[in-house]
Design a protein around this motif. Structure first.
Motif, PDB file in Angstrom:
ATOM      1  N   LYS A  44     -10.714  -5.571   1.253  1.00  0.00           N
ATOM      2  CA  LYS A  44     -11.073  -6.284   2.464  1.00  0.00           C
ATOM      3  C   LYS A  44     -12.453  -6.941   2.321  1.00  0.00           C
ATOM      4  O   LYS A  44     -12.658  -8.103   2.629  1.00  0.00           O
ATOM      5  CB  LYS A  44     -11.074  -5.302   3.640  1.00  0.00           C
ATOM      6  CG  LYS A  44     -10.718  -5.955   4.966  1.00  0.00           C
ATOM      7  CD  LYS A  44     -10.545  -4.881   6.022  1.00  0.00           C
ATOM      8  CE  LYS A  44     -10.654  -5.482   7.404  1.00  0.00           C
ATOM      9  NZ  LYS A  44     -10.799  -4.404   8.403  1.00  0.00           N
ATOM     10  N   LYS A  45     -13.378  -6.120   1.801  1.00  0.00           N
ATOM     11  CA  LYS A  45     -14.753  -6.582   1.703  1.00  0.00           C
ATOM     12  C   LYS A  45     -14.885  -7.744   0.716  1.00  0.00           C
ATOM     13  O   LYS A  45     -15.584  -8.709   0.967  1.00  0.00           O
ATOM     14  CB  LYS A  45     -15.644  -5.403   1.271  1.00  0.00           C
ATOM     15  CG  LYS A  45     -17.075  -5.541   1.764  1.00  0.00           C
ATOM     16  CD  LYS A  45     -17.826  -4.223   1.770  1.00  0.00           C
ATOM     17  CE  LYS A  45     -18.113  -3.761   0.355  1.00  0.00           C
ATOM     18  NZ  LYS A  45     -18.653  -2.399   0.311  1.00  0.00           N
ATOM     19  N   ARG A 102      -8.632  -0.118  -0.405  1.00  0.00           N
ATOM     20  CA  ARG A 102      -8.338  -1.002   0.720  1.00  0.00           C
ATOM     21  C   ARG A 102      -9.601  -1.615   1.295  1.00  0.00           C
ATOM     22  O   ARG A 102      -9.658  -2.807   1.591  1.00  0.00           O
ATOM     23  CB  ARG A 102      -7.626  -0.225   1.830  1.00  0.00           C
ATOM     24  CG  ARG A 102      -6.130  -0.371   1.780  1.00  0.00           C
ATOM     25  CD  ARG A 102      -5.530   0.295   2.977  1.00  0.00           C
ATOM     26  NE  ARG A 102      -4.900  -0.707   3.820  1.00  0.00           N
ATOM     27  CZ  ARG A 102      -3.773  -0.475   4.492  1.00  0.00           C
ATOM     28  NH1 ARG A 102      -3.204   0.703   4.432  1.00  0.00           N
ATOM     29  NH2 ARG A 102      -3.244  -1.419   5.227  1.00  0.00           N
ATOM     30  N   SER A 103     -10.620  -0.762   1.422  1.00  0.00           N
ATOM     31  CA  SER A 103     -11.840  -1.288   2.029  1.00  0.00           C
ATOM     32  C   SER A 103     -12.513  -2.284   1.080  1.00  0.00           C
ATOM     33  O   SER A 103     -13.082  -3.276   1.511  1.00  0.00           O
ATOM     34  CB  SER A 103     -12.782  -0.146   2.412  1.00  0.00           C
ATOM     35  OG  SER A 103     -13.431   0.344   1.277  1.00  0.00           O
ATOM     36  N   LYS A 133      -7.029 -11.286  -2.569  1.00  0.00           N
ATOM     37  CA  LYS A 133      -5.723 -11.647  -2.024  1.00  0.00           C
ATOM     38  C   LYS A 133      -4.601 -11.287  -2.996  1.00  0.00           C
ATOM     39  O   LYS A 133      -3.479 -11.041  -2.610  1.00  0.00           O
ATOM     40  CB  LYS A 133      -5.679 -13.161  -1.740  1.00  0.00           C
ATOM     41  CG  LYS A 133      -6.670 -13.596  -0.669  1.00  0.00           C
ATOM     42  CD  LYS A 133      -5.943 -13.886   0.642  1.00  0.00           C
ATOM     43  CE  LYS A 133      -6.859 -13.810   1.842  1.00  0.00           C
ATOM     44  NZ  LYS A 133      -8.182 -14.448   1.688  1.00  0.00           N
ATOM     45  N   GLY A 154     -12.567  -9.673  -0.240  1.00  0.00           N
ATOM     46  CA  GLY A 154     -11.633 -10.761   0.047  1.00  0.00           C
ATOM     47  C   GLY A 154     -10.587 -10.979  -1.019  1.00  0.00           C
ATOM     48  O   GLY A 154     -10.242 -12.111  -1.371  1.00  0.00           O
ATOM     49  N   TRP A 162       0.825  -1.209   0.000  1.00  0.00           N
ATOM     50  CA  TRP A 162       0.000   0.000   0.000  1.00  0.00           C
ATOM     51  C   TRP A 162       0.857   1.257   0.000  1.00  0.00           C
ATOM     52  O   TRP A 162       0.563   2.228  -0.675  1.00  0.00           O
ATOM     53  CB  TRP A 162      -0.947   0.018   1.205  1.00  0.00           C
ATOM     54  CG  TRP A 162      -2.005  -1.028   1.124  1.00  0.00           C
ATOM     55  CD1 TRP A 162      -2.180  -2.079   1.972  1.00  0.00           C
ATOM     56  CD2 TRP A 162      -3.019  -1.134   0.126  1.00  0.00           C
ATOM     57  NE1 TRP A 162      -3.240  -2.842   1.570  1.00  0.00           N
ATOM     58  CE2 TRP A 162      -3.784  -2.284   0.441  1.00  0.00           C
ATOM     59  CE3 TRP A 162      -3.369  -0.405  -0.997  1.00  0.00           C
ATOM     60  CZ2 TRP A 162      -4.863  -2.707  -0.331  1.00  0.00           C
ATOM     61  CZ3 TRP A 162      -4.448  -0.809  -1.767  1.00  0.00           C
ATOM     62  CH2 TRP A 162      -5.176  -1.946  -1.432  1.00  0.00           C
TER      63      TRP A 162
END
Lengths: 354, 447
Positions: free
Chosen positions: A117-118, A113-114, A122, A120, A88
């Motif tokens: 995360k949401k 980023r969010s 990778k 998933g 990042w």
């Protein structure tokens, strides 16, 4: 830095070709204007060709930015593979180097980023697609369609010194003329030496009329006369060239506000446009330019010039994010028809597409 | 003024550590992180920022600094030192050929401000006793030659042009012309071009080969973003630059380009363009600029400005007058106009240490309006009244107020101010007179 040199080498060849094509165009251009009377078939085919040409041109113009941005991001993706804090941070650095600005960069990264995360995610590779989507959304959020209301439709062109106002106006005049609109220009840059002559030369080349006073006269008076002339001559479009001014010069900004007021007073019914001309190589100062011109005259859109030269142009994102102003046109070369309507999809595609 | 935004940020950051009696490594780290952000937001090149913060951090966490009595002050000094170094250390002058004519070539992107800058440079050279010639080698942009001719006329310098001919021939022609017409410096105004445009870059190379310029100066817009260093690098690789001129520094740019180009290319910044007027070109002093950025003021420039604009003889006369209490409203007006000729008040006050930040609230033309009122009031007085304000009675004051478009209260206020100034100046001159400091420029402000 071998990779950088390689890129530079590649770009140099390309730009040389572009330039060769461009210089030819300058010479043949008056002919093109006189060849307007073509049969429907050919012109629509030509239109098709031209449209494709546009996309290529924008892609070419942005190729420097694209390499700068995507090559770096791809390099980053290859190296890391995983999405961690270092990833990042590096992505942040890359965006800042593209003039996106600290604030907007942080905003973009936060959003991505969010989502990572949401959803998933990778793989670092997938982040590129997310970034492209975010960029497009950021730019598209402000896009508006201006429908010329009333005649003449006035376009006031403002900006700092050397941004490319006069050249952009010439390009716009040419564009509208080709669309069979009756165009009138007003030389309200009465300050800079020979600015009026420069616009006159362009007006002659584009084959449009120009209203001018002497150097040193009141720009407000020029505008007043130009509006009267445009009304009398029944022009569709009136484009006003103004002197370059740095946005922190209070008195000069007052002068431009006055010009705007004259337009509003003389044409109360019509919705006029104010376009801010911005050099694509400008850094974070562009924010201040947009903000202060917005205060002085209100801005309906931005013309981003010299996009063919810069490896950056990320400032567009900062402006879209912080000031919510749409980009209307981009200038991508030296010839009369090197002005393109801006499209966030094309821009994002050109930036991140293959 | 340029750098304002950056200056504010840095001053805020440094203020936090300036007064501290004890500073830890962690404090330095935190401060440097903030400095990094401030510099990035000011368009300082990415790599330059990294180097800069690393250098400052290394020096700052040294034993001598952290354990000294005033670690905060020491760190501010380090930042100042490094910033001065970054911008080139000391001033860099124009190189003049031992065998005239000297050829100076100005190059750069479109819209950087080359044409205006070469005219300003010509004016600058006249001031230092040279006889410059301008050569119009921009054959592409419509009306570029005309623009140079108009500017040439304004500064009183001949302009050599050959229409839309070959720039190389124009340059050669200018050199020939200079020899027969007693001109010792030739400044070539070249067309704006993109650094990636091979063909036009080659043209510059040919120009260089043809006239062998002493100076090749890159004109850079101070508002340029991260690309500034790439532009400067490309031009430098191709042509071998001898220096840089930064333009439009009178804007509110944070000026990161200025902080970067020297560091990346090694070419010194020789001049900065600071206004639309034809003499708004200044020599670039890295140390003074660093002081201004860090809010330490720039007294040296202020004094120089004063010296350049004040008439030595007049100043002496004035001093005499003040001492003998003969100072009149007439002189008051005279002085005010002299101060005005030094440039916008805002800029002047910004050069006084500690004033930079205070000025922030007074955006725009501070007091400039008030000065106009004062001028109007004094000009509405008769000569007798100006020499002896004591004769002003109610009806005279009314007349003056009407004449100047002000109110009687304002006239009264001015008179009171004038009396106070007179007293203050008397004290001042008495003081300096006794100490007998010679050679000190006597600057007095009428407010």
């Amino acid at each position: 830095m071998a990779w950088l040199d390689k890129i530079k080498g590649r770009k140099k060849n390309e730009s040389a070709e572009n330039e060769a094509a461009a210089t030819e165009k300058v010479i043949t251009e008056p002919e093109a204007a006189s060849n307007e009377e073509m049969t429907e078939d050919i012109s629509s085919e030509a239109e098709e060709k031209r449209k494709r040409g546009w996309l290529d041109k924008i892609r070419n113009s942005l190729s420097k930015t694209r390499r700068n941005l995507t090559d770096k991001i791809e390099g980053l993706v290859k190296r890391t593979g995983d999405i961690d804090d270092d990833f990042w941070e590096e992505l942040e650095d890359i965006l800042i180097q593209a003039d996106v600005g600290v604030k907007t960069t942080l905003e973009l990264i936060k959003n991505i980023r969010s989502r990572v995360k949401k959803e998933g995610i990778k793989e670092a590779r997938e982040v590129i697609a997310l970034l492209r989507a975010e960029v497009e959304a950021m730019l598209a959020a402000n896009e508006t369609e201006t429908v010329p209301a009333g005649k003449p439709h006035v376009i006031l062109v403002v900006g700092v010194n050397g941004a490319g106002k006069t050249t952009s106006i010439a390009k716009m005049a040419n564009k509208y003329k080709n669309e069979k609109q009756k165009v009138l220009l007003a030389a309200a840059d009465t300050y800079r030496a020979a600015a009026i002559d420069q616009l006159q030369t362009w007006a002659d080349r584009a084959g449009v009329e120009l209203i001018k006073h002497n150097e040193g006269s009141d720009p407000g008076a020029v505008v007043f006369d130009a509006i009267a002339a445009a009304k009398a001559r029944k022009n569709d479009i009136l484009i006003i060239d103004t002197a370059g001014r740095l946005q922190n010069k209070t008195n000069l900004m007052k002068e431009i506000s006055k010009v705007k007021k004259i337009i509003e007073r003389e044409l109360p019914e019509n919705q006029s446009e104010v376009l801010l001309v911005l050099d694509a190589a400008t850094g974070q100062n562009a924010i201040s330019q947009a903000r202060l011109f917005q205060e002085a005259t209100g801005i309906s859109g931005i013309i981003l010039t010299k996009l063919d030269g810069t490896a950056k142009g990320g400032i567009v994102l900062a402006i879209a994010d912080e000031l919510k102003l749409p980009v209307k046109y981009v200038g991508v070369g030296e010839t009369m028809d090197d002005l393109r309507e801006f499209s966030s999809a094309v821009f994002a595609e050109a930036l991140f597409g293959e | 003024m340029a750098f304002e935004g950056l200056s504010d940020r840095l001053q805020d950051i440094l203020k936090k550590i300036r007064g501290k009696g004890k500073i830890t490594e962690e404090d330095v780290k935190v401060a440097m992180r903030e400095v990094r952000m401030a510099l990035l937001e000011a368009d300082v090149n990415f790599k330059v920022v990294k180097d800069f913060t690393n250098k400052v951090r290394e020096r700052a966490v040294g034993k001598e600094v952290l354990q000294s009595l005033t670690p905060g002050q020491q760190i501010v000094k380090i930042v100042h030192d490094e910033m001065t170094q970054l911008m080139g250390g000391s001033e860099s002058k124009l190189q003049m050929s031992t065998r005239p004519p000297t050829v100076i070539m100005a190059v750069g992107l479109q819209g950087a401000g080359k044409t205006t800058t070469v005219a300003k440079l010509a004016k600058n050279l006249i001031k230092s006793g040279r006889r410059p010639l301008l050569a119009a080698c921009d054959i592409y942009r419509p009306a570029a030659i005309k623009q140079l001719q108009v500017l040439g006329e304004q500064v009183g310098v001949p302009v050599f042009s050959m229409g839309q001919g070959d720039p190389v021939n124009i340059a050669k022609g200018a050199v020939e012309y200079s020899k027969t017409n007693n001109r010792d410096v030739i400044i070539l105004d070249t067309a704006g071009r993109l650094h990636i445009n091979e063909e036009l870059m080659d043209e510059l190379l040919q120009l260089k080969a043809a006239v062998n310029p002493e100076e090749i100066l890159l004109v850079v817009d101070a508002m340029t973003g991260q690309d500034a260093v790439n532009i400067a690098e490309s031009f430098n690789e191709k042509l071998g630059l001898t220096g840089i001129i930064l333009t439009k520094l009178d804007g509110d740019t944070r000026g990161g380009a200025a902080l970067s180009v020297k560091a990346v290319t090694g070419c010194p910044i020789k001049f900065v363009g600071v206004g639309e007027k034809i003499d708004a070109l200044e020599t670039f002093y890295p140390d003074r600029m660093a002081s201004r950025i860090l809010g330490m003021g720039d007294i040296l420039s202020l004094v120089e400005k004063a010296q350049a604009n004040f008439d030595e003889k007049k100043a002496k006369e004035m001093q005499q007058k003040i001492r003998s209490q003969e100072f009149t409203l007439e002189d008051f007006l005279d002085q005010m106009q002299q101060v005005k000729s030094m440039g916008p008040l805002e800029d002047l006050l910004g050069m006084i240490p500690g004033m930079g930040k205070q000025l922030k609230g007074m955006k725009g033309e501070i007091d400039e309006k008030e000065l106009l009122h004062v001028e109007a009031i004094i000009k509405s007085m008769t000569m007798a009244e100006r020499r002896d304000p004591a004769i002003l009675n109610g009806s005279r004051k009314k007349r003056i107020a009407r004449g100047s478009g002000t109110r009687v209260q304002e006239v009264n206020r001015l008179l009171k101010q004038f009396e106070e100034t007179k007293k203050m100046m008397k004290q001042l001159t008495d003081m300096t007179g006794k100490k007998g400091k010679k050679g000190m420029p006597s600057i007095k402000f009428p407010f």
